[in-house]
Write an enzyme that holds these catalytic residues in place. Structure first.
Site, short mmCIF file in Angstrom:
data_model
loop_
_atom_site.label_atom_id
_atom_site.label_comp_id
_atom_site.label_asym_id
_atom_site.label_seq_id
_atom_site.Cartn_x
_atom_site.Cartn_y
_atom_site.Cartn_z
CD GLU A 105 -8.00 -33.05 20.51
OE1 GLU A 105 -8.22 -31.93 20.01
OE2 GLU A 105 -8.84 -33.65 21.21
CD GLU A 153 -10.18 -28.41 18.87
OE1 GLU A 153 -11.26 -27.91 18.55
OE2 GLU A 153 -10.03 -29.15 19.88
N GLY A 200 -9.87 -34.12 27.64
CA GLY A 200 -8.90 -35.09 27.15
C GLY A 200 -7.76 -34.43 26.42
#
Length: 849
Positions: free
Chosen positions: A302, A270, A267
């Site tokens: 994130e 970070e 998805g």
């Protein structure tokens, strides 16, 4: 891959021996389409001068290795994934010159060519240990250092890294060089480079310490018209304000870029100050609110990592769960308290918790604090335990110690360990200090044991319906018999003026096999008794017979979304556990989903409906059940509010299940424009949805795919076309798809995933029967020859679950009994086997209907 693994013991020894100070990395991205020049200078100390160690690098060619001014013999010191270093000094400088390879697997430095403008787009993905594919490094999280990147690239590109982007130096030949300032001390896996002619939109916010933080939202130029940068920045600002207050710590970096990138495997990631996000969140067609909500959750997840993960980082991957679980918990809490998605915990219960329960019932389940022996263990550990169960347990911990104590513990944790590495014990120590609770027993019970318990109410009532005894029973599976302590709520619901209204709430501790609830004794039995109301605890729930009848009869009458979702979750668990018939669950969904006003919950239910029809309904009943469900979905589609989320979700679901000539004719009319549904936009992605369903149904074929691709010759269009071609219901199409994935093995990651999905789409499952033996024969070669990401995609995606039955179960058991496969590969097959075992039990329950 052989030769590229790293064990926990090796990492610990290297961390004991070394202290890494700084990396100076120079990359030239103008040297060709296959490789680029990578030069790394790393300075580090050694606590035992004269000792030996190794540094990590995966590259097709190493040109030069110089340690402390002395050139080393490349042939002698370079092996697969490693460069041997000996006779270290107290302080060392290592220089490595290499040709690094561009990747098309979503690992390392991924290279993508946009079919629309033919431009090249690059981005890095380094978690778990793929920074070593780009530059020479000690690639483990507890050897933090500063990083100064210098990048030469085409002068019309955007170049983004962790530090603010500097003004480029024009080299006068269509190239330019960007020299980035050094970063703070970071782990290798959160460094980043994104480069290409990305479209950028800019904004800013004011941090709590008064700094102006530049914001960037970027995507490929051909997607610029669809980029909703305003909403992305709005959510980001809400998250900044919430997290800076919650953590009592200003944002730790100098800028915040969010880059939507192609062919991303996850998805988002970070990377410090340079978050990469799948461009599937750049919506080029109409999507339900569930997708927008999910994008917001990803953005907040994130952002939470900037503190928990980047500023303070796990020492080794054993604590990956804490990193991800915390971000899951914190982002959901932020979404519920600081954004427009105030029912975020309902979505969490419906989606994340069901994922956790599913994962926790597999033979491969593990404690939340997993035993991560090496990198191979990490790769398969991004699972429902690490994310969703961990977040659920953190939610329970917050309730256990108190929100104020938990929040203050976090603040102390960040102050004590910023820019460092920690273990779980460091966080628990701060929470013990602020709450006054001893958390050793809690950690042992919840974090170091596996499995999920079932919570079941038992009521005794007299002739007048008055409760004389109330007990909550707790049952644990035989393989994981821990009966944990739960702090939970019990809700009493009664039908009042046609609505299911909570009339009493009891909060208590549940422990052991049976816990009495004396608060209920003497009161009239409620219409519905809901164990784990408010979803505070982690455990599957059951309803007593009266409560189940009330819930099924009044699913549309709950005043709040969360208790209704808990009932839906119990129904789904009972279906998966073969306690109720699969077709009963299908009927429950199609009869009641119109009452679900939460798009995210509705989307989850439709996915569960699809799984039930494909896997749990007995094969001999599947065709009729699917056709009946599709008819019901078509009726829902025709009756849905024009232009709403429900209409869009029903249209997609109807297309997925349409099989009869009449149903397929309706799909064709929608695609051709011969029929319309008021308010339903047959836009680009909906056209592909309809076309692929018609291809899978044998109505359309290759010419139609080519025609649609001419209309949409984009990256997304090519992915859709690949899936459609693989879904053609002929032996030839399935053979071609298999060869592309398993034989040739040259597809980019996103296209490979699409072909795998299309290959498995077959109403006539006999088309897939020839591939059972081929699947097991391919497992070990695929695992040995492909990267971890690509191999896992194949192993999971091509397992013939749709053929679930005794024969497949027997064949899988035979492979497991004879293979010498690596543990990570074995785990994936064990998980697939468990799915077949559950499906076989569901088939028997379905036959007994």
């Amino acid at each position: 891959m052989p030769g590229t693994n790293l064990t926990r013991d090796e990492a610990a020894e290297r961390a004991r021996l070394l202290g890494v100070e700084a990396y100076d990395v120079t990359l030239d991205l103008t040297t060709g389409a296959d490789t680029y020049a990578s030069t790394t200078v790393v300075t580090f100390t050694c606590r035992e001068p004269g000792a030996s160690t190794f540094v990590d690098l995966i590259a097709p060619a190493v040109r030069e290795v110089v340690l402390n001014g002395q050139a080393l013999d490349v042939a002698e010191v370079v092996s697969t994934g490693r460069i041997a270093l000996s006779e270290l000094a107290a302080r060392n400088e290592l220089r490595v010159v290499a040709d690094a390879a561009y990747m098309t697997t979503g690992e390392g430095l991924h290279r993508f060519v946009d079919p629309v403008d033919k431009e090249v787009y690059l981005y890095t993905q380094f978690e778990v240990s793929d920074a070593r594919r780009v530059f020479t490094c000690f690639d483990q999280p507890d050897l933090k250092a500063t990083y100064a990147f210098t990048v030469t690239a085409p002068s019309h590109w955007q170049v983004v890294s962790n530090s603010p982007t500097p003004a480029p130096q024009d080299l006068g030949d269509g190239r330019a060089t960007w020299a980035f300032a050094a970063t703070p001390r970071l782990s290798t896996y959160v460094t980043a480079l994104v480069a290409g002619p990305y479209h950028a939109e800019r904004g800013e916010l004011t941090s709590r310490d008064g700094r102006t933080i530049p914001l960037g939202v970027l995507c490929r130029a051909s997607l610029a018209e669809h980029l909703d940068a305003g909403d992305v920045m709005d959510v980001t600002r809400e998250g900044f304000a919430f997290f800076e207050e919650l953590f009592d710590r200003a944002y730790p970096f100098d800028k915040y870029d969010q880059l939507f990138v192609p062919e991303f495997n996850a998805g988002a990631m970070e990377n410090a100050g340079a978050v990469t996000i799948t461009e599937q969140y750049v919506f080029r067609s109409k999507v339900p609110e569930a997708a927008v909500e999910r994008r917001a959750l990803t953005i907040l997840h994130e952002l939470a990592h900037m503190w928990f993960g980047d500023l303070v980082t796990m020492r080794w991957w054993d604590d990956l769960w804490l990193n991800e679980s915390f971000a899951e918990y914190a982002s959901t809490r932020c979404q519920a308290e600081a954004t427009r998605w105030t029912t975020a915990w309902t979505t969490f219960s419906s989606a994340e918790k069901s994922w956790a329960y599913r994962q926790d019932q597999l033979a491969s389940t593990h404690p939340i604090v997993a035993d991560i022996r090496d990198l191979a263990d990490v790769e398969v550990n991004f699972d429902g335990i690490t994310y969703a169960k961990g977040a659920s347990v953190l939610k329970q911990l917050v309730h256990w110690v108190g929100t104020d104590a938990f929040d203050e513990g976090l603040r102390r944790y960040f102050r004590a360990h910023e820019w460092g590495n920690t273990t779980l014990a460091d966080l628990l120590a701060e929470l013990e200090a602020t709450s006054g609770r001893d958390l050793d027993a809690w950690a042992q019970e919840w974090l170091q044991t596996a499995g999920v318990a079932t919570l079941r109410p038992h009521l005794e009532v007299d002739a007048d319906g008055v409760v004389t005894k109330a007990v909550i029973g707790q049952e644990a599976p035989a393989d994981h018999p821990t009966l944990r302590s739960h702090r939970l709520a019990v809700g009493c619901y009664d039908v009042v003026d046609g609505r299911l209204r909570r009339t009493q709430r009891i909060e208590l501790d549940v422990a052991g096999a049976a816990t009495e609830v004396p608060q209920l004794v003497g009161s009239v039995r409620p219409d519905l008794l809901l164990v784990n109301d408010d979803d505070l605890a982690y455990g599957k729930i059951r309803l007593d017979g009266r409560s189940l009848d009330t819930a099924i009869g009044h699913l549309s009458d709950f005043e709040d979304s969360l208790p209704r979702t808990l009932v839906w979750g119990a129904a789904w668990d009972m279906t998966r556990d073969a306690e109720t018939g699969p077709r009963d669950f299908v009927d429950l969904v199609v009869r009641n989903i119109a009452s679900v006003d939460d798009a995210s919950v509705a989307q989850t239910l439709l996915r569960q409906l699809a799984s039930t029809l494909m896997f749990y309904v007995a094969p001999e009943n599947r065709s009729a059940a699917t056709a009946s469900a599709a008819d019901a979905l078509l009726s829902l589609l025709d009756g849905a509010a024009p232009g709403g989320d429900a209409q869009l979700l029903y249209a997609r679901a109807f297309a997925a299940h349409a099989t009869t000539p009449e149903q397929l004719a309706r799909l064709r009319a929608l695609l051709d424009g011969g029929a319309t549904v008021p308010g339903l936009s047959v836009d680009t992605d909906m056209r592909w949805t309809l076309l692929t369903a018609l291809v899978a149904g044998g109505v359309l074929g290759e010419e139609d795919v080519v025609r649609e691709l001419d209309r949409d010759d984009t990256a997304s269009g090519r992915v859709h076309a690949a899936a459609a071609r693989a879904a053609v219901p002929t032996p030839e199409a399935k053979a071609q798809a298999w060869e592309l994935v398993v034989g040739t093995g040259e597809l980019p990651n996103a296209v490979q995933a699409a072909v795998i999905g299309g290959f498995g789409r077959a109403s006539d499952t006999t088309l897939l029967e020839p591939y059972v033996e081929r699947y097991f024969a391919a497992l070990e070669p695929v695992w040995a020859e492909r990267t971890s990401e690509m191999a896992s995609q194949i192993v999971v995606g091509l397992y013939p679950t749709v053929l679930a039955g005794p024969a497949l179960l027997e064949r899988t058991e035979a492979w497991l009994a004879t293979t010498q496969a690596e543990p990570a590969l074995r785990r994936l097959v064990v998980e697939a086997r468990d799915g077949v075992t559950r499906a076989v039990a569901a088939h028997e329950r379905d036959r007994a209907r």
